[in-house]
Write an enzyme that holds these catalytic residues in place. Structure first.
Site, PDB file in Angstrom:
ATOM      1  N   ASP A  23     140.955   4.053  15.967  1.00 34.37           N
ATOM      2  CA  ASP A  23     140.848   3.840  17.318  1.00 34.37           C
ATOM      3  C   ASP A  23     138.890   4.349  17.762  1.00 34.37           C
ATOM      4  O   ASP A  23     138.402   4.080  17.083  1.00 34.37           O
ATOM      5  CB  ASP A  23     141.097   5.067  17.792  1.00 34.37           C
ATOM      6  CG  ASP A  23     141.441   6.110  19.473  1.00 34.37           C
ATOM      7  OD1 ASP A  23     141.253   4.812  19.485  1.00 34.37           O
ATOM      8  OD2 ASP A  23     141.240   7.146  19.371  1.00 34.37           O
ATOM      9  N   ASN A  71     151.041   2.820  25.145  1.00 33.99           N
ATOM     10  CA  ASN A  71     149.761   2.070  25.180  1.00 33.99           C
ATOM     11  C   ASN A  71     150.063   0.327  26.391  1.00 33.99           C
ATOM     12  O   ASN A  71     149.450   0.454  27.372  1.00 33.99           O
ATOM     13  CB  ASN A  71     149.197   0.638  24.012  1.00 33.99           C
ATOM     14  CG  ASN A  71     148.457   1.626  22.930  1.00 33.99           C
ATOM     15  OD1 ASN A  71     147.855   1.528  21.570  1.00 33.99           O
ATOM     16  ND2 ASN A  71     147.744   2.984  23.918  1.00 33.99           N
TER      17      ASN A  71
HETATM   18  C1  IPE Z   1     146.142   4.641  18.862  1.00 39.19           C
HETATM   19  O1  IPE Z   1     145.363   5.522  19.418  1.00 39.19           O
HETATM   20  C2  IPE Z   1     146.958   3.858  19.465  1.00 39.19           C
HETATM   21  C3  IPE Z   1     146.314   2.569  18.815  1.00 39.19           C
HETATM   22  C4  IPE Z   1     145.124   2.765  17.807  1.00 39.19           C
HETATM   23  C5  IPE Z   1     146.888   1.306  18.496  1.00 39.19           C
HETATM   24  P1  IPE Z   1     145.446   5.637  21.012  1.00 39.19           P
HETATM   25  O2  IPE Z   1     143.545   5.722  22.341  1.00 39.19           O
HETATM   26  O3  IPE Z   1     146.071   4.962  22.017  1.00 39.19           O
HETATM   27  O4  IPE Z   1     145.842   7.147  21.838  1.00 39.19           O
HETATM   28  P2  IPE Z   1     145.763   8.807  22.611  1.00 39.19           P
HETATM   29  O5  IPE Z   1     146.454   7.919  23.793  1.00 39.19           O
HETATM   30  O6  IPE Z   1     144.740   8.482  22.608  1.00 39.19           O
HETATM   31  O7  IPE Z   1     146.281   9.531  21.768  1.00 39.19           O
HETATM   32  C1  IPE Z   2     142.149   2.017  20.002  1.00 36.78           C
HETATM   33  O1  IPE Z   2     140.595   2.001  20.691  1.00 36.78           O
HETATM   34  C2  IPE Z   2     142.821   0.809  20.586  1.00 36.78           C
HETATM   35  C3  IPE Z   2     143.288   0.552  21.159  1.00 36.78           C
HETATM   36  C4  IPE Z   2     144.221   1.668  22.023  1.00 36.78           C
HETATM   37  C5  IPE Z   2     144.247  -0.804  21.062  1.00 36.78           C
HETATM   38  P1  IPE Z   2     141.232   2.713  22.080  1.00 36.78           P
HETATM   39  O2  IPE Z   2     141.189   1.694  23.272  1.00 36.78           O
HETATM   40  O3  IPE Z   2     142.075   3.773  22.545  1.00 36.78           O
HETATM   41  O4  IPE Z   2     139.410   3.169  22.895  1.00 36.78           O
HETATM   42  P2  IPE Z   2     139.213   4.648  22.737  1.00 36.78           P
HETATM   43  O5  IPE Z   2     139.939   5.789  22.751  1.00 36.78           O
HETATM   44  O6  IPE Z   2     139.679   4.932  25.106  1.00 36.78           O
HETATM   45  O7  IPE Z   2     137.245   4.631  22.957  1.00 36.78           O
HETATM   46 MG    MG Z   3     141.402   5.986  21.739  1.00 35.38          MG
END
Ligand code: IPE
Ligand code: IPE
Ligand code: MG
Length: 250
Positions: A23, A71
């Site tokens: 993340d 997502n």
């Molecule tokens: C979790 O991260 C999913 C992945 C890393 C693929 P998210 O960024 O989607 O999680 P939330 O929404 O902050 O809980």
């Molecule tokens: C994790 O990084 C990757 C995916 C969930 C695909 P994020 O895209 O959630 O990055 P932040 O949490 O918004 O910084």
């Molecule tokens: Mg995230």
């Protein structure tokens, strides 16, 4: 009777199965005034170095959360860049995984992906299926609740067809129908990006896993950060419900 030294050696065991919630890509990019997808692109290098580090350390199974079932709620443009990136990385990296004796597989409901992507996934899985060095599972369109529901549905169908009775439903029989049934138990769950939550990742498998949270954003994660997580893990006392004294006597 065991000595302190033996205990220490036991504690220093590398985890068999590590899972990572990768993340922080979006914030990493935004902090530099760039678009979120720039962060996803840069996250690929972190995947590469983490896979290499895990393989080198003797981790048996590495499970990475790449795309959650939630997502899809992101802006369409971001979702499509993520899909393209997935294709690109599959094309580019599978040979390298194969060369390093790594078995590749995807967990999650892949039926929602394009046919082309599904074919690529299948081809990568069959190319690498006999590899023994490490299993790399990529969780894509994965949700922990989906995983458990999917297993429960299959059990229900078996009962309905008279193949098993309700009393045959056990933790073991349900476990065997979940995504990572043939992997070692999950030892360590890492989350980068500073948040302290599971976000519907391996809800069933996480039962006795150790958690490691770091503020490091995924594109900044690397071998040194992975080593820190493993070092922390080796210092934890895992009691599995027993007392600390019982564990020390083992
Ligand atoms: C979790 O991260 C999913 C992945 C890393 C693929 P998210 O960024 O989607 O999680 P939330 O929404 O902050 O809980
Ligand atoms: C994790 O990084 C990757 C995916 C969930 C695909 P994020 O895209 O959630 O990055 P932040 O949490 O918004 O910084
Ligand atoms: Mg995230």
């Amino acid at each position: 009777m065991t000595t302190g030294i033996e205990n220490q050696a036991l504690d220093l065991k590398v985890p068999n199965h590590v899972a990572i919630i990768m993340d922080g890509n979006g914030r990493w990019a935004q902090m530099q005034g760039k678009k979120r997808v720039f962060g996803h692109k840069n996250g690929v290098e972190s995947v590469r170095s983490t896979v290499t580090a895990a393989r080198k350390m003797g981790v048996k199974a590495l499970t990475l959360f790449a795309f959650s079932s939630e997502n899809w709620l992101r802006p369409e443009e971001e979702v499509s860049v993520l899909m393209e990136l997935f294709m690109l990385v599959l094309n580019r990296e599978v040979k390298r995984l194969h060369k390093n004796d790594i078995r590749f597989r995807v967990i999650g409901d892949v039926s929602r992906f394009s046919n082309k992507l599904q074919e690529k996934i299948k081809a990568a899985e069959s190319l690498t299926e006999h590899n023994q060095g490490m299993v790399l599972s990529i969780a894509a369109n994965y949700g922990g609740r989906w995983d458990i529901t999917h297993a429960a549905k299959q059990l229900a169908a078996q009962v309905k067809q008279g193949e098993i009775s309700v009393d045959d439903i056990t933790e073991d029989s349900l476990n065997r129908l979940t995504s990572l049934y043939d992997m070692p138990d999950l030892d360590l769950m890492i989350r980068t990006g500073g948040d302290h939550r599971v976000s519907n990742f391996l809800l069933w498998q996480v039962a006795y896993a150790e958690f490691y949270f770091t503020d490091v954003l995924w594109p900044d994660f690397n071998e040194a950060e992975f080593t820190k997580a493993i070092d922390t893990f080796t210092q934890r006392e895992r009691r599995f419900g027993k007392t600390g004294e019982q564990v020390k006597q083992q």
